[in-house]
Design a protein around this motif. Structure first.
Motif, PDB file in Angstrom:
ATOM      1  N   GLY A   1       4.955   3.711   5.203  1.00 45.74           N
ATOM      2  CA  GLY A   1       4.152   4.957   5.252  1.00 45.74           C
ATOM      3  C   GLY A   1       2.880   4.479   4.745  1.00 45.74           C
ATOM      4  O   GLY A   1       1.782   4.881   5.386  1.00 45.74           O
TER       5      GLY A   1
ATOM      6  N   PRO B   1       1.568   9.008   1.097  1.00 46.29           N
ATOM      7  CA  PRO B   1       3.034   8.185   1.466  1.00 46.29           C
ATOM      8  C   PRO B   1       3.494   7.380   0.171  1.00 46.29           C
ATOM      9  O   PRO B   1       2.791   6.711  -0.665  1.00 46.29           O
ATOM     10  CB  PRO B   1       2.897   7.130   2.460  1.00 46.29           C
ATOM     11  CG  PRO B   1       1.354   7.606   3.000  1.00 46.29           C
ATOM     12  CD  PRO B   1       0.464   8.238   2.203  1.00 46.29           C
ATOM     13  N   SER B   2       4.931   7.413   0.015  1.00 50.05           N
ATOM     14  CA  SER B   2       5.208   6.683  -1.166  1.00 50.05           C
ATOM     15  C   SER B   2       6.077   5.363  -0.871  1.00 50.05           C
ATOM     16  O   SER B   2       6.658   4.561  -1.680  1.00 50.05           O
ATOM     17  CB  SER B   2       6.336   7.606  -1.821  1.00 50.05           C
ATOM     18  OG  SER B   2       7.403   8.062  -1.031  1.00 50.05           O
ATOM     19  N   THR B   3       6.114   5.169   0.370  1.00 54.66           N
ATOM     20  CA  THR B   3       6.996   3.924   0.970  1.00 54.66           C
ATOM     21  C   THR B   3       6.023   2.909   1.828  1.00 54.66           C
ATOM     22  O   THR B   3       4.860   3.360   1.844  1.00 54.66           O
ATOM     23  CB  THR B   3       8.045   4.387   2.070  1.00 54.66           C
ATOM     24  OG1 THR B   3       7.311   4.748   3.199  1.00 54.66           O
ATOM     25  CG2 THR B   3       8.910   5.535   1.402  1.00 54.66           C
TER      26      THR B   3
ATOM     27  N   ALA C   1       9.026   4.676   8.963  1.00 57.45           N
ATOM     28  CA  ALA C   1       9.030   5.102   7.764  1.00 57.45           C
ATOM     29  C   ALA C   1       9.905   6.521   7.680  1.00 57.45           C
ATOM     30  O   ALA C   1      10.543   6.684   6.838  1.00 57.45           O
ATOM     31  CB  ALA C   1       7.489   5.496   7.147  1.00 57.45           C
TER      32      ALA C   1
ATOM     33  N   GLU D   1      10.686   8.896   4.705  1.00 57.89           N
ATOM     34  CA  GLU D   1       9.141   9.215   4.364  1.00 57.89           C
ATOM     35  C   GLU D   1       8.858  10.849   4.738  1.00 57.89           C
ATOM     36  O   GLU D   1       9.181  11.042   6.073  1.00 57.89           O
ATOM     37  CB  GLU D   1       8.112   8.284   4.955  1.00 57.89           C
ATOM     38  CG  GLU D   1       6.773   8.664   4.633  1.00 57.89           C
ATOM     39  CD  GLU D   1       6.409   8.518   3.153  1.00 57.89           C
ATOM     40  OE1 GLU D   1       6.018   9.606   2.431  1.00 57.89           O
ATOM     41  OE2 GLU D   1       6.455   7.178   2.634  1.00 57.89           O
TER      42      GLU D   1
END
Length: 98
Positions: A7, A2-4, A65, A71
């Motif tokens: 997330g 995940p990049s957030t 997310a 996400e």
């Protein structure tokens, strides 16, 4: 991965949930047993309730997310599916106890 932030929170809650499920099974393997009521053995009850709450919270964080922060990591989708499965089983136990 995940990049957030939501997330990553989602995946962290899922890892904590799996750890709590593992602790539950370790307690059972160590000889802990339940009784007639759900809280007859508070160690087992708290471990499984914590695991379920973390799984459902992880699914909620993952859904947030995906909706709010776009996400799209596959791990978030897996956590959401796991949380929904836990929620379905918990709802079934409440509505149709055995």
């Amino acid at each position: 991965m995940p990049s957030t932030s939501l997330g990553r929170l989602c995946c962290g809650l899922a890892i904590a949930s799996v750890g709590s499920f593992g602790a539950f099974y370790a307690l059972v393997a160590a000889g802990q047993r339940g009784g007639e009521a759900f809280f007859s053995n508070p160690f087992l009850a708290i471990a499984i309730l914590l695991a379920a709450a973390l799984a459902v919270s992880g699914a909620a964080a993952g859904a947030a997310a995906m909706i709010r922060q776009a996400e799209r990591a596959w791990s978030v989708v897996v956590v959401i599916a796991f949380g929904l499965l836990v929620l379905a089983f918990a709802t079934g136990e409440i509505l149709l106890p055995h």
